[in-house]
Design a protein around this motif. Structure first.
Motif, PDB file in Angstrom:
ATOM      1  N   THR A 155      -0.874  38.027 -23.842  1.00  0.00           N
ATOM      2  CA  THR A 155      -0.905  36.589 -23.584  1.00  0.00           C
ATOM      3  C   THR A 155       0.301  35.929 -24.231  1.00  0.00           C
ATOM      4  O   THR A 155       0.627  36.194 -25.388  1.00  0.00           O
ATOM      5  N   ASP A 156       0.974  35.073 -23.462  1.00  0.00           N
ATOM      6  CA  ASP A 156       2.145  34.340 -23.948  1.00  0.00           C
ATOM      7  C   ASP A 156       1.869  32.848 -23.900  1.00  0.00           C
ATOM      8  O   ASP A 156       1.267  32.336 -22.943  1.00  0.00           O
ATOM      9  N   THR A 157       2.322  32.145 -24.918  1.00  0.00           N
ATOM     10  CA  THR A 157       2.208  30.698 -24.986  1.00  0.00           C
ATOM     11  C   THR A 157       3.600  30.106 -25.160  1.00  0.00           C
ATOM     12  O   THR A 157       4.369  30.563 -26.011  1.00  0.00           O
ATOM     13  N   TYR A 158       3.929  29.106 -24.343  1.00  0.00           N
ATOM     14  CA  TYR A 158       5.258  28.508 -24.468  1.00  0.00           C
ATOM     15  C   TYR A 158       5.250  27.065 -23.970  1.00  0.00           C
ATOM     16  O   TYR A 158       4.363  26.646 -23.228  1.00  0.00           O
ATOM     17  N   PHE A 159       6.276  26.325 -24.413  1.00  0.00           N
ATOM     18  CA  PHE A 159       6.479  24.941 -23.999  1.00  0.00           C
ATOM     19  C   PHE A 159       7.703  24.861 -23.104  1.00  0.00           C
ATOM     20  O   PHE A 159       8.653  25.624 -23.262  1.00  0.00           O
ATOM     21  N   ASP A 160       7.662  23.910 -22.178  1.00  0.00           N
ATOM     22  CA  ASP A 160       8.760  23.732 -21.231  1.00  0.00           C
ATOM     23  C   ASP A 160       9.072  22.241 -21.147  1.00  0.00           C
ATOM     24  O   ASP A 160       8.160  21.415 -21.080  1.00  0.00           O
ATOM     25  N   PHE A 161      10.370  21.889 -21.160  1.00  0.00           N
ATOM     26  CA  PHE A 161      10.771  20.491 -21.116  1.00  0.00           C
ATOM     27  C   PHE A 161      11.789  20.279 -20.002  1.00  0.00           C
ATOM     28  O   PHE A 161      12.718  21.066 -19.846  1.00  0.00           O
ATOM     29  N   GLY A 162      11.599  19.221 -19.218  1.00  0.00           N
ATOM     30  CA  GLY A 162      12.528  18.897 -18.149  1.00  0.00           C
ATOM     31  C   GLY A 162      12.714  17.406 -18.015  1.00  0.00           C
ATOM     32  O   GLY A 162      11.902  16.712 -17.386  1.00  0.00           O
ATOM     33  N   PHE A 163      13.801  16.882 -18.635  1.00  0.00           N
ATOM     34  CA  PHE A 163      14.064  15.449 -18.618  1.00  0.00           C
ATOM     35  C   PHE A 163      15.459  15.129 -18.101  1.00  0.00           C
ATOM     36  O   PHE A 163      15.987  14.052 -18.362  1.00  0.00           O
ATOM     37  N   GLY A 164      16.075  16.054 -17.371  1.00  0.00           N
ATOM     38  CA  GLY A 164      17.409  15.821 -16.829  1.00  0.00           C
ATOM     39  C   GLY A 164      17.369  15.418 -15.366  1.00  0.00           C
ATOM     40  O   GLY A 164      16.309  15.373 -14.722  1.00  0.00           O
ATOM     41  N   LEU A 165      18.548  15.128 -14.816  1.00  0.00           N
ATOM     42  CA  LEU A 165      18.633  14.725 -13.417  1.00  0.00           C
ATOM     43  C   LEU A 165      18.171  15.837 -12.481  1.00  0.00           C
ATOM     44  O   LEU A 165      17.634  15.565 -11.404  1.00  0.00           O
ATOM     45  N   ASN A 166      18.382  17.094 -12.894  1.00  0.00           N
ATOM     46  CA  ASN A 166      17.948  18.218 -12.060  1.00  0.00           C
ATOM     47  C   ASN A 166      16.427  18.360 -12.029  1.00  0.00           C
ATOM     48  O   ASN A 166      15.899  19.138 -11.233  1.00  0.00           O
ATOM     49  N   ASP A 167      15.738  17.622 -12.911  1.00  0.00           N
ATOM     50  CA  ASP A 167      14.276  17.740 -12.997  1.00  0.00           C
ATOM     51  C   ASP A 167      13.549  16.606 -12.271  1.00  0.00           C
ATOM     52  O   ASP A 167      12.342  16.464 -12.402  1.00  0.00           O
ATOM     53  N   LEU A 168      14.286  15.808 -11.504  1.00  0.00           N
ATOM     54  CA  LEU A 168      13.676  14.703 -10.766  1.00  0.00           C
ATOM     55  C   LEU A 168      13.018  15.195  -9.481  1.00  0.00           C
ATOM     56  O   LEU A 168      13.587  16.011  -8.756  1.00  0.00           O
ATOM     57  N   ASN A 169      11.826  14.705  -9.208  1.00  0.00           N
ATOM     58  CA  ASN A 169      11.126  14.972  -7.957  1.00  0.00           C
ATOM     59  C   ASN A 169      10.892  13.657  -7.222  1.00  0.00           C
ATOM     60  O   ASN A 169      10.524  12.650  -7.829  1.00  0.00           O
ATOM     61  N   LEU A 170      11.105  13.677  -5.921  1.00  0.00           N
ATOM     62  CA  LEU A 170      10.895  12.501  -5.084  1.00  0.00           C
ATOM     63  C   LEU A 170       9.522  12.585  -4.449  1.00  0.00           C
ATOM     64  O   LEU A 170       9.117  13.639  -3.953  1.00  0.00           O
ATOM     65  N   GLY A 171       8.784  11.485  -4.454  1.00  0.00           N
ATOM     66  CA  GLY A 171       7.438  11.485  -3.895  1.00  0.00           C
ATOM     67  C   GLY A 171       7.119  10.181  -3.181  1.00  0.00           C
ATOM     68  O   GLY A 171       7.819   9.181  -3.323  1.00  0.00           O
ATOM     69  N   ILE A 172       6.060  10.210  -2.407  1.00  0.00           N
ATOM     70  CA  ILE A 172       5.552   9.023  -1.728  1.00  0.00           C
ATOM     71  C   ILE A 172       4.056   8.944  -1.981  1.00  0.00           C
ATOM     72  O   ILE A 172       3.368   9.973  -2.052  1.00  0.00           O
ATOM     73  N   SER A 173       3.531   7.732  -2.167  1.00  0.00           N
ATOM     74  CA  SER A 173       2.114   7.562  -2.492  1.00  0.00           C
ATOM     75  C   SER A 173       1.514   6.466  -1.630  1.00  0.00           C
ATOM     76  O   SER A 173       2.186   5.493  -1.277  1.00  0.00           O
TER      77      SER A 173
ATOM     78  N   ASN B 263       0.793  -1.232   0.000  1.00  0.00           N
ATOM     79  CA  ASN B 263       0.000   0.000   0.000  1.00  0.00           C
ATOM     80  C   ASN B 263       0.825   1.281   0.000  1.00  0.00           C
ATOM     81  O   ASN B 263       0.267   2.367   0.107  1.00  0.00           O
ATOM     82  N   ILE B 264       2.138   1.166  -0.110  1.00  0.00           N
ATOM     83  CA  ILE B 264       3.012   2.335  -0.105  1.00  0.00           C
ATOM     84  C   ILE B 264       3.891   2.307  -1.343  1.00  0.00           C
ATOM     85  O   ILE B 264       4.464   1.266  -1.689  1.00  0.00           O
ATOM     86  N   GLY B 265       3.989   3.441  -2.026  1.00  0.00           N
ATOM     87  CA  GLY B 265       4.845   3.557  -3.191  1.00  0.00           C
ATOM     88  C   GLY B 265       5.835   4.693  -3.034  1.00  0.00           C
ATOM     89  O   GLY B 265       5.491   5.765  -2.532  1.00  0.00           O
ATOM     90  N   LEU B 266       7.076   4.469  -3.459  1.00  0.00           N
ATOM     91  CA  LEU B 266       8.105   5.509  -3.496  1.00  0.00           C
ATOM     92  C   LEU B 266       8.315   5.900  -4.955  1.00  0.00           C
ATOM     93  O   LEU B 266       8.625   5.039  -5.788  1.00  0.00           O
ATOM     94  N   GLU B 267       8.146   7.190  -5.259  1.00  0.00           N
ATOM     95  CA  GLU B 267       8.108   7.625  -6.650  1.00  0.00           C
ATOM     96  C   GLU B 267       9.289   8.519  -7.016  1.00  0.00           C
ATOM     97  O   GLU B 267       9.768   9.305  -6.200  1.00  0.00           O
ATOM     98  N   LEU B 268       9.710   8.384  -8.256  1.00  0.00           N
ATOM     99  CA  LEU B 268      10.616   9.337  -8.890  1.00  0.00           C
ATOM    100  C   LEU B 268       9.915   9.832 -10.153  1.00  0.00           C
ATOM    101  O   LEU B 268       9.577   9.034 -11.028  1.00  0.00           O
ATOM    102  N   THR B 269       9.691  11.146 -10.224  1.00  0.00           N
ATOM    103  CA  THR B 269       8.955  11.722 -11.340  1.00  0.00           C
ATOM    104  C   THR B 269       9.793  12.804 -12.012  1.00  0.00           C
ATOM    105  O   THR B 269      10.403  13.637 -11.337  1.00  0.00           O
TER     106      THR B 269
END
Length: 240
Positions: A216-234, A187-193
């Motif tokens: 009004t401004d429209t833009y795209f943002d991309f984050g797929f590097g190690l600095n973009d990792l978030n730690l979570g618990i579920s 029932n517990i998950g450790l996440e990396l997102t």
């Protein structure tokens, strides 16, 4: 006789390997998040970026340091409408603080000015998440999300003096977040997102006295590097 014993050995070896393979496949097939399970999750991210700046106006070739700190917290709650597929609602808080230096032409030459800026971002929306198990305790997932966001930037402060007029932007966002989750218990998950790919459409709200024009401004943002990792618990409540 030797041929008979060798044949029996190879048969038993192949039978055992097949049994193990079927057991692994069966275990992976049985690992799932059943419909009716409730999901409570949240992720926390912190990142600090430092940069040294050469300053020819300081003695001894001294260097100045510019620094940016980013913090975000994103809680979510969902419900599995089908096996491995959850829908839910999410919220987010993001804080950014930057310190740096700027040069301005003064009466007697360039003047070095210390600057401080902040940003506060709030968001609320909905998400859908699908899991793909690669074992009994590990699953990959993809999350699509969208909603409303409000970003406020107080006026930039120079040399610690009170800041000027702030700036506010609000609008819609959408994103795709890949992640991986490990289940130490049922029932517990450790996440990396990863921060993933995001689409933003923001309209600035001119403040009184700012002299800005609504845009009004429209833009795209991309984050797929190690600095973009978030730690979570579920938490997976009611999981069978």
């Amino acid at each position: 006789m030797l041929f008979i014993h060798l044949s029996r050995f190879l048969f038993m070896k192949n039978h055992l390997a097949g049994a193990l393979l079927l057991s692994l496949i069966g275990g992976a097939a049985q690992a799932q998040l059943s419909a009716g399970t409730k999901l409570l999750t949240g992720s926390v991210g912190y990142n600090q970026i430092k940069q040294e700046i050469d300053s020819p106006f300081l003695p001894g070739n001294q260097k100045l340091e510019a620094k940016t700190a980013l913090f975000n917290f994103n809680p979510s709650a969902g419900y599995f409408i089908a096996d491995n597929l959850a829908l839910g609602i999410s919220a987010g808080v993001g804080l950014t603080k930057s310190n740096g230096y700027n040069y301005y032409n003064g009466q007697y030459g360039p003047v070095l000015v210390f600057s401080e800026s902040k940003e506060r971002a709030l968001s609320a929306g909905a998400f859908g998440r699908y899991y793909k198990f690669v074992g009994d305790k590990v699953a990959l997932y993809g999350q699509v999300q969208g909603g409303y966001q409000n970003i406020y930037r107080p006026g930039v402060r120079y040399n610690s003096l009170p800041g000027g007029i702030g700036r506010r932007n609000e609008g819609l966002y959408a994103g795709l977040l890949p992640g991986i989750v490990f289940f130490p218990t049922n029932n517990i998950g450790l996440e990396l997102t990863l921060r993933g790919a995001a689409y933003n459409r923001l309209t600035n709200k001119p403040q009184n006295g700012s002299g800005e024009v609504k845009s009004t401004d429209t833009y795209f943002d991309f984050g797929f590097g190690l600095n973009d990792l978030n730690l979570g618990i579920s938490l997976y409540l009611g999981r069978n």
